[in-house]
Design a protein around this motif. Structure first.
Motif, short mmCIF file in Angstrom:
data_model
loop_
_atom_site.label_atom_id
_atom_site.label_comp_id
_atom_site.label_asym_id
_atom_site.label_seq_id
_atom_site.Cartn_x
_atom_site.Cartn_y
_atom_site.Cartn_z
N ASP A 172 0.49 10.28 9.60
CA ASP A 172 1.08 11.62 9.56
C ASP A 172 1.29 12.23 10.94
O ASP A 172 1.91 13.29 11.08
CB ASP A 172 0.20 12.56 8.71
N ASP A 173 0.75 11.59 11.97
CA ASP A 173 0.88 12.09 13.34
C ASP A 173 2.24 11.66 13.90
O ASP A 173 2.57 10.47 13.93
CB ASP A 173 -0.25 11.53 14.20
N GLU A 174 3.03 12.62 14.33
CA GLU A 174 4.38 12.32 14.82
C GLU A 174 4.38 11.39 16.03
O GLU A 174 5.38 10.71 16.30
CB GLU A 174 5.12 13.62 15.17
N SER A 175 3.29 11.38 16.77
CA SER A 175 3.23 10.52 17.96
C SER A 175 2.87 9.07 17.61
O SER A 175 2.96 8.18 18.46
CB SER A 175 2.21 11.06 18.95
N SER A 176 2.47 8.83 16.36
CA SER A 176 2.10 7.47 15.94
C SER A 176 3.33 6.61 15.74
O SER A 176 4.36 7.08 15.25
CB SER A 176 1.30 7.52 14.63
N GLU A 177 3.23 5.36 16.13
CA GLU A 177 4.33 4.42 15.97
C GLU A 177 3.93 3.28 15.05
O GLU A 177 2.79 2.82 15.07
CB GLU A 177 4.74 3.85 17.34
N LEU A 178 4.88 2.85 14.23
CA LEU A 178 4.65 1.72 13.35
C LEU A 178 4.71 0.43 14.14
O LEU A 178 5.65 0.19 14.89
CB LEU A 178 5.70 1.71 12.24
N LEU A 179 3.68 -0.40 13.98
CA LEU A 179 3.67 -1.72 14.62
C LEU A 179 4.39 -2.70 13.71
O LEU A 179 3.93 -2.98 12.60
CB LEU A 179 2.23 -2.18 14.87
N HIS A 180 5.52 -3.21 14.15
CA HIS A 180 6.32 -4.08 13.28
C HIS A 180 5.82 -5.52 13.29
O HIS A 180 6.00 -6.23 12.31
CB HIS A 180 7.79 -4.05 13.72
N GLN A 181 5.17 -5.94 14.38
CA GLN A 181 4.67 -7.31 14.42
C GLN A 181 3.35 -7.36 15.18
O GLN A 181 3.20 -6.74 16.24
CB GLN A 181 5.68 -8.25 15.08
N VAL A 182 2.40 -8.09 14.62
CA VAL A 182 1.07 -8.23 15.22
C VAL A 182 0.68 -9.70 15.19
O VAL A 182 0.85 -10.38 14.17
CB VAL A 182 0.02 -7.40 14.44
N THR A 241 0.85 -1.17 0.00
CA THR A 241 0.00 0.00 0.00
C THR A 241 0.90 1.24 0.00
O THR A 241 2.09 1.14 -0.29
CB THR A 241 -0.96 -0.03 1.21
N ASP A 242 0.34 2.41 0.31
CA ASP A 242 1.15 3.63 0.27
C ASP A 242 1.54 4.13 1.66
O ASP A 242 1.94 5.28 1.82
CB ASP A 242 0.44 4.73 -0.52
N THR A 243 1.43 3.28 2.67
CA THR A 243 1.95 3.59 4.01
C THR A 243 2.88 2.47 4.43
O THR A 243 2.86 1.38 3.85
CB THR A 243 0.81 3.72 5.05
N ASP A 244 3.71 2.72 5.45
CA ASP A 244 4.73 1.76 5.85
C ASP A 244 4.16 0.56 6.59
O ASP A 244 4.89 -0.41 6.84
CB ASP A 244 5.78 2.45 6.71
N GLY A 245 2.90 0.60 6.94
CA GLY A 245 2.28 -0.51 7.65
C GLY A 245 1.18 0.00 8.56
O GLY A 245 0.58 1.05 8.29
N LEU A 246 0.89 -0.73 9.61
CA LEU A 246 -0.14 -0.35 10.57
C LEU A 246 0.48 0.49 11.69
O LEU A 246 1.44 0.07 12.33
CB LEU A 246 -0.80 -1.59 11.16
N TYR A 247 -0.08 1.66 11.90
CA TYR A 247 0.41 2.58 12.93
C TYR A 247 -0.55 2.60 14.12
O TYR A 247 -1.71 2.19 14.02
CB TYR A 247 0.52 4.00 12.37
N THR A 248 -0.06 3.13 15.23
CA THR A 248 -0.89 3.28 16.43
C THR A 248 -1.81 4.49 16.32
O THR A 248 -2.61 4.74 17.22
CB THR A 248 -0.02 3.42 17.68
N GLY A 249 -1.70 5.25 15.27
CA GLY A 249 -2.54 6.42 15.00
C GLY A 249 -2.43 6.76 13.54
O GLY A 249 -2.02 5.93 12.72
#
Length: 256
Positions: free
Chosen positions: A179-189, A168-176
């Motif tokens: 574009d929100d700087e406080s959001s973190e990428l979830l590397h494993q689910v 897709t056009d994002t790096d994966g699933l984020y916690t928010g």
């Protein structure tokens, strides 16, 4: 490297620019990575969106008001153009590809399912890369997939793939919101984790497409639950497919 079969789904937002035009270098990068996997003995199936966009590039705006019929027309016109792109690119790397169109009923138990499996197995055994897409020209209502994410999952299950990569056009699933700087990428689910709460209801949908992050998350969990490791990753990232197959920490990985 033990992985032998990989299904790769590329979404509309990956292969288009802001003007909703097909981006040739993105497709070339995609095919180059598939060619490199082929050299390693890894079979790939490509599930590709883009036919409706390609049809719109050819026809421009049309007078048909019914959304379903518009999609049928754009897709019917765009499919040959997409395959011309892919045929040329695969040929450049000394590879062959084939178009496999399907509706949801083709995956129902019985003769349809058997025929579809035989088709994929025959192509893969001959070193031909299947390029799958929904048969939009005839697929309506009950015979429609939710989106190409669902089609990719069904193909992965059909051919007993080791891995499904949803680009897709994002790096994966984020916690928010990404574009929100406080959001973190979830590397494993893991499939039992409650990560649905992170999916934004205001997320951007795909241009001329149907699949958003909510759909991707649902499909990723369902596919991983069938013991098919699934990734959601950024298709515009350089060598993203190769990095994932090599086990690098890229995108969001879904496992049991």
């Amino acid at each position: 490297m033990h992985k032998k079969r990989v299904v790769i789904k590329v979404g509309t937002n990956v292969m288009t620019n802001r003007d909703n035009r097909i981006v040739g270098p993105i497709l070339k990068s995609l095919v180059r990575q598939i060619a490199q996997l082929y050299e390693q003995g890894i079979q790939c199936v490509l599930v590709s969106s883009g036919s409706a966009i390609a049809g719109k590039e050819i026809l421009g705006e049309i007078s048909i008001q019914d959304d379903s019929v518009r999609r049928q027309v754009y897709s019917a016109v765009g499919q040959p153009r997409m395959m011309r792109h892919y045929y040329s690119l695969f040929h450049d790397y000394g590879l062959r590809c084939a178009q496999v169109l399907a509706t949801k009923r083709d995956f129902s138990p019985g003769r349809h399912h058997e025929n579809m499996l035989n088709c994929y197995e025959g192509l893969l055994s001959e070193g031909v890369t299947p390029i799958a897409n929904e048969d939009d020209a005839v697929s309506l209502t009950m015979s429609m997939f939710t989106d190409n994410d669902e089609l990719a999952s069904l193909v992965a299950e059909l051919i007993s793939a080791d891995m499904l990569i949803i680009l897709t056009d994002t790096d994966g699933l984020y916690t928010g919101h990404p574009d929100d700087e406080s959001s973190e990428l979830l590397h494993q689910v893991q499939v039992e984790e409650n990560v649905e709460k992170y999916v934004q209801q205001t997320e951007k949908g795909e241009a001329e497409g149907r699949g958003g992050m909510q759909s991707k998350l649902k499909i990723a969990k369902e596919t991983a639950a069938k013991n098919i490791v699934t990734y959601i990753a950024n298709g515009k990232r350089k060598n993203v497919i190769l990095d994932i197959v090599e086990g690098k920490n890229v995108g969001t990985k879904f496992t049991i």
